[in-house]
Enzyme design. Sequence first.
Site, PDB file in Angstrom:
ATOM      1  N   SER A  61      46.999  42.955  28.549  1.00 27.65           N
ATOM      2  CA  SER A  61      45.552  42.792  28.387  1.00 27.65           C
ATOM      3  C   SER A  61      45.269  42.030  27.102  1.00 27.65           C
ATOM      4  O   SER A  61      46.014  42.176  26.124  1.00 27.65           O
ATOM      5  CB  SER A  61      44.880  44.158  28.334  1.00 27.65           C
ATOM      6  N   TYR A 113      44.933  52.540  25.100  1.00 27.11           N
ATOM      7  CA  TYR A 113      45.185  51.358  25.942  1.00 27.11           C
ATOM      8  C   TYR A 113      45.614  50.180  25.072  1.00 27.11           C
ATOM      9  O   TYR A 113      46.579  49.492  25.381  1.00 27.11           O
ATOM     10  CB  TYR A 113      43.912  51.023  26.728  1.00 27.11           C
TER      11      TYR A 113
HETATM   12  N1  NAP Z   1      41.436  44.961  36.020  1.00 25.83           N
HETATM   13  C1  NAP Z   1      41.431  44.223  34.914  1.00 25.83           C
HETATM   14  O1  NAP Z   1      40.431  43.556  34.578  1.00 25.83           O
HETATM   15  C2  NAP Z   1      42.645  44.184  34.019  1.00 25.83           C
HETATM   16  C3  NAP Z   1      42.557  43.462  32.823  1.00 25.83           C
HETATM   17  C4  NAP Z   1      43.667  43.398  31.983  1.00 25.83           C
HETATM   18  C5  NAP Z   1      44.842  44.033  32.362  1.00 25.83           C
HETATM   19  N2  NAP Z   1      44.906  44.728  33.521  1.00 25.83           N
HETATM   20  C6  NAP Z   1      46.172  45.387  33.863  1.00 25.83           C
HETATM   21  O2  NAP Z   1      46.546  45.047  35.176  1.00 25.83           O
HETATM   22  C7  NAP Z   1      47.337  46.107  35.741  1.00 25.83           C
HETATM   23  C8  NAP Z   1      46.761  46.485  37.100  1.00 25.83           C
HETATM   24  O3  NAP Z   1      45.483  47.070  36.884  1.00 25.83           O
HETATM   25  P1  NAP Z   1      44.356  47.207  38.001  1.00 25.83           P
HETATM   26  O4  NAP Z   1      43.141  46.610  37.438  1.00 25.83           O
HETATM   27  O5  NAP Z   1      44.885  46.737  39.317  1.00 25.83           O
HETATM   28  O6  NAP Z   1      44.150  48.811  37.980  1.00 25.83           O
HETATM   29  P2  NAP Z   1      44.296  49.915  39.129  1.00 25.83           P
HETATM   30  O7  NAP Z   1      43.588  49.466  40.357  1.00 25.83           O
HETATM   31  O8  NAP Z   1      43.865  51.197  38.491  1.00 25.83           O
HETATM   32  O9  NAP Z   1      45.860  49.936  39.419  1.00 25.83           O
HETATM   33  C9  NAP Z   1      46.766  50.563  38.562  1.00 25.83           C
HETATM   34  C10 NAP Z   1      47.776  51.289  39.406  1.00 25.83           C
HETATM   35  O10 NAP Z   1      48.788  51.847  38.563  1.00 25.83           O
HETATM   36  C11 NAP Z   1      49.124  53.110  39.106  1.00 25.83           C
HETATM   37  N3  NAP Z   1      49.735  53.998  38.131  1.00 25.83           N
HETATM   38  C12 NAP Z   1      49.129  54.665  37.110  1.00 25.83           C
HETATM   39  N4  NAP Z   1      50.021  55.439  36.491  1.00 25.83           N
HETATM   40  C13 NAP Z   1      51.204  55.296  37.132  1.00 25.83           C
HETATM   41  C14 NAP Z   1      52.487  55.866  36.979  1.00 25.83           C
HETATM   42  N5  NAP Z   1      52.749  56.752  36.014  1.00 25.83           N
HETATM   43  N6  NAP Z   1      53.484  55.488  37.825  1.00 25.83           N
HETATM   44  C15 NAP Z   1      53.237  54.583  38.795  1.00 25.83           C
HETATM   45  N7  NAP Z   1      52.039  53.996  38.999  1.00 25.83           N
HETATM   46  C16 NAP Z   1      51.032  54.357  38.174  1.00 25.83           C
HETATM   47  C17 NAP Z   1      47.800  53.670  39.600  1.00 25.83           C
HETATM   48  O11 NAP Z   1      48.024  54.704  40.549  1.00 25.83           O
HETATM   49  P3  NAP Z   1      47.113  56.034  40.518  1.00 25.83           P
HETATM   50  O12 NAP Z   1      45.683  55.558  40.484  1.00 25.83           O
HETATM   51  O13 NAP Z   1      47.500  56.751  41.761  1.00 25.83           O
HETATM   52  O14 NAP Z   1      47.480  56.766  39.268  1.00 25.83           O
HETATM   53  C18 NAP Z   1      47.167  52.446  40.210  1.00 25.83           C
HETATM   54  O15 NAP Z   1      47.530  52.292  41.578  1.00 25.83           O
HETATM   55  C19 NAP Z   1      47.308  47.254  34.715  1.00 25.83           C
HETATM   56  O16 NAP Z   1      48.485  47.236  33.946  1.00 25.83           O
HETATM   57  C20 NAP Z   1      46.101  46.916  33.850  1.00 25.83           C
HETATM   58  O17 NAP Z   1      46.226  47.453  32.554  1.00 25.83           O
HETATM   59  C21 NAP Z   1      43.826  44.831  34.367  1.00 25.83           C
END
Ligand code: NAP
Length: 237
Positions: free
Chosen positions: A138, A160
């Site tokens: 991020s 975070y």
């Molecule tokens: N969305 C954005 O704008 C954004 C921006 C910058 C960076 N990111 C990064 O992009 C990545 C994907 O994020 P996203 O936006 O797609 O969020 P998301 O929809 O919440 O997806 C994250 C996934 O990680 C899983 N997870 C959490 N803890 C875990 C664990 N201990 N073991 C295995 N899986 C686990 C969650 O499962 P559960 O829900 O079942 O726990 C969820 O399916 C993340 O690393 C996030 O920090 C996202």
Amino acid sequence: MSHSDLPGVVVTGAAGGIGAAVAREACARGHRVLALVHRSTSEPALNVPGIHVEVADVTRESVSEAVVRGLAAAGISRVGILVNAAGAVRHGTTLASTSAESIMESLDVHCTGVMRVTRACLPALLQAPRPVVLNLTSRHGSLSLAASGGVPGVPVSYSYRIAKAAQNMLTACLHQELAPRVRFLAVHPGRVATAIAPADADRSPAVTADQLLDLAENAPPEWSGRFLEPPATFLDW
Ligand SMILES: NC(=O)c1ccc[n+]([C@@H]2O[C@H](COP(=O)([O-])OP(=O)(O)OC[C@H]3O[C@@H](n4cnc5c(N)ncnc54)[C@H](OP(=O)(O)O)[C@@H]3O)[C@@H](O)[C@H]2O)c1
């Protein structure tokens, strides 16, 4: 090269958001996919031939066995692309409201979780001709950004930001040890509309997945060890 000859793709955090979109898009591009999910899921994006789903928690050492088991079940002997997308958000945007536990839990998902999955995939990554690992980070993990005041009006938890900064250092360490044989990129995906989306999210998971896979396929060796937002905006560490 026929589709069955393409190296496989492994993605964590695949039950929804960016991870699920990456799994679906990689499958559509003809890759066999191992989708690692935190808990069992009925996510429709994963219910297609070519995607094998394995339940695993990246904070557990047993994730290594899940990767080995999943690669065999998916018929993947070479991993061309690993996308570490698992992520979790804990609360606390001030010193007073931040628990030590929230920091340790976040580090375990974003940093040591990435380390465990990457280590488990490494033998299969080394079988592929141009393997690449995308660690989803991020902009909020940037020390430079934090030192200059962060993003105005966007409060983000200590845990975070600290966990993503640690993950960035892991990416740099992996690059130092293993590039150019394996490329490692720290990728800020942009502001994506998912379960943990920021209020100013302006990008869909599907568009993001397309950009991430284009990046994985095309990133030149000299982009390894860099921090960037697709398609090619480089960020300061
Ligand atoms: N969305 C954005 O704008 C954004 C921006 C910058 C960076 N990111 C990064 O992009 C990545 C994907 O994020 P996203 O936006 O797609 O969020 P998301 O929809 O919440 O997806 C994250 C996934 O990680 C899983 N997870 C959490 N803890 C875990 C664990 N201990 N073991 C295995 N899986 C686990 C969650 O499962 P559960 O829900 O079942 O726990 C969820 O399916 C993340 O690393 C996030 O920090 C996202």
